[in-house]
Design a protein around this motif. Sequence first.
Motif, PDB file in Angstrom:
ATOM      1  N   GLU A 112       0.851  -1.183   0.000  1.00 47.35           N
ATOM      2  CA  GLU A 112       0.000   0.000   0.000  1.00 47.35           C
ATOM      3  C   GLU A 112       0.890   1.237   0.000  1.00 47.35           C
ATOM      4  O   GLU A 112       1.575   1.526   0.983  1.00 47.35           O
ATOM      5  CB  GLU A 112      -0.899   0.002   1.230  1.00 47.35           C
ATOM      6  CG  GLU A 112      -1.861   1.164   1.269  1.00 47.35           C
ATOM      7  CD  GLU A 112      -2.696   1.196   2.539  1.00 47.35           C
ATOM      8  OE1 GLU A 112      -3.351   2.228   2.777  1.00 47.35           O
ATOM      9  OE2 GLU A 112      -2.687   0.196   3.283  1.00 47.35           O
ATOM     10  N   LYS A 113       0.904   1.948  -1.108  1.00 54.42           N
ATOM     11  CA  LYS A 113       1.736   3.144  -1.209  1.00 54.42           C
ATOM     12  C   LYS A 113       1.069   4.140  -2.148  1.00 54.42           C
ATOM     13  O   LYS A 113       0.424   3.764  -3.132  1.00 54.42           O
ATOM     14  CB  LYS A 113       3.147   2.796  -1.690  1.00 54.42           C
ATOM     15  CG  LYS A 113       3.214   1.993  -2.992  1.00 54.42           C
ATOM     16  CD  LYS A 113       4.648   1.596  -3.311  1.00 54.42           C
ATOM     17  CE  LYS A 113       4.729   0.775  -4.599  1.00 54.42           C
ATOM     18  NZ  LYS A 113       6.120   0.383  -4.931  1.00 54.42           N
ATOM     19  N   ARG A 114       1.252   5.420  -1.835  1.00 55.48           N
ATOM     20  CA  ARG A 114       0.591   6.467  -2.613  1.00 55.48           C
ATOM     21  C   ARG A 114       1.469   7.702  -2.681  1.00 55.48           C
ATOM     22  O   ARG A 114       2.098   8.075  -1.687  1.00 55.48           O
ATOM     23  CB  ARG A 114      -0.753   6.828  -1.974  1.00 55.48           C
ATOM     24  CG  ARG A 114      -1.538   7.901  -2.728  1.00 55.48           C
ATOM     25  CD  ARG A 114      -2.766   8.341  -1.958  1.00 55.48           C
ATOM     26  NE  ARG A 114      -3.489   9.381  -2.691  1.00 55.48           N
ATOM     27  CZ  ARG A 114      -4.365  10.226  -2.148  1.00 55.48           C
ATOM     28  NH1 ARG A 114      -4.626  10.143  -0.845  1.00 55.48           N
ATOM     29  NH2 ARG A 114      -4.959  11.148  -2.879  1.00 55.48           N
ATOM     30  N   LEU A 115       1.494   8.331  -3.838  1.00 52.88           N
ATOM     31  CA  LEU A 115       2.199   9.598  -4.030  1.00 52.88           C
ATOM     32  C   LEU A 115       1.176  10.670  -4.345  1.00 52.88           C
ATOM     33  O   LEU A 115       0.356  10.519  -5.259  1.00 52.88           O
ATOM     34  CB  LEU A 115       3.210   9.485  -5.176  1.00 52.88           C
ATOM     35  CG  LEU A 115       3.859  10.793  -5.655  1.00 52.88           C
ATOM     36  CD1 LEU A 115       4.651  11.453  -4.540  1.00 52.88           C
ATOM     37  CD2 LEU A 115       4.746  10.537  -6.871  1.00 52.88           C
ATOM     38  N   VAL A 116       1.221  11.761  -3.590  1.00 52.54           N
ATOM     39  CA  VAL A 116       0.366  12.914  -3.840  1.00 52.54           C
ATOM     40  C   VAL A 116       1.258  14.083  -4.244  1.00 52.54           C
ATOM     41  O   VAL A 116       2.079  14.547  -3.443  1.00 52.54           O
ATOM     42  CB  VAL A 116      -0.463  13.286  -2.594  1.00 52.54           C
ATOM     43  CG1 VAL A 116      -1.262  14.562  -2.846  1.00 52.54           C
ATOM     44  CG2 VAL A 116      -1.387  12.136  -2.215  1.00 52.54           C
ATOM     45  N   ILE A 117       1.135  14.519  -5.488  1.00 58.71           N
ATOM     46  CA  ILE A 117       1.865  15.696  -5.961  1.00 58.71           C
ATOM     47  C   ILE A 117       0.948  16.905  -5.789  1.00 58.71           C
ATOM     48  O   ILE A 117      -0.135  16.964  -6.371  1.00 58.71           O
ATOM     49  CB  ILE A 117       2.267  15.545  -7.439  1.00 58.71           C
ATOM     50  CG1 ILE A 117       3.223  14.359  -7.619  1.00 58.71           C
ATOM     51  CG2 ILE A 117       2.907  16.830  -7.953  1.00 58.71           C
ATOM     52  CD1 ILE A 117       4.566  14.528  -6.944  1.00 58.71           C
TER      53      ILE A 117
END
Length: 259
Positions: free
Chosen positions: A228-233
């Motif tokens: 479970e991993k997420r990138l928010v730019i």
Amino acid sequence: MLTNSPKPTSNAAIVDSRVFNERAFFPRPDRSAPPPGAEDHAVQVPGASLHMRVYRVPEARAAVLLFHGNGEVVRDYDAVARIFAASGAELAVVDFRGYGASTGTPTLRNSIEDSIAAFGQFQSLCRGKSLFVMGRSLGSACAAHLFSTLPEGAVAGVIIESGFSSLSRLIQRRGLSPVAGSAKDAFFDPIEKYSRGTFPLLIVHGESDHIIESKEAEDALRAAGSKEKRLVIVKGRDHNDVSEGSEYWPAIDGFINAR
């Protein structure tokens, strides 16, 4: 007869050098009384004492240990703690050596090694809550280290804000020339640590960050061993104003309250 100084044999040697650490850290001594509801604690580490402030929240279900950015101190988070509280989380912030009320001399090695003791104190103070680790900018080195070394189940998740993932780029930003990588570099190189960690991971980075390019956030996400991993730019935001973007706090709140 004058001789040339020997060249470093690894990036680790550069990072351990006096010139690197003098360029990497900008200590800001500061002492302040904790605001109502907050507590100050000392974290004992070899040769120094670190200042940790815990912002208590009645009936909080979560707690976040935050390693702040360069030039910052615990007091800078007195107001921010209220936003974490709205998400049901207590906030604990710890100063690097030489920052705030912490003693000692800051180095990248010291900061990374001290993160273990800081987490131990945090774990003891916030027992029974869902624990999170967060690292902002230079503090991301501490969070990445804990991401890769803490035992399974120790934390519910790790948050990286405006963090770096490339040791060689960090060295270049300090006006030095990196050399060919070696096994000794792994202790300092975040990208190696992201590849070994499996905790849920949230990375938040400014789209217009002129200090650490968003590519380093993308590289960290790609390398992370987390399921479970997420990138928010965060659109239109730079290195130091990323928390003012509309995507920032909803991402933090959602990550904390999803576990």
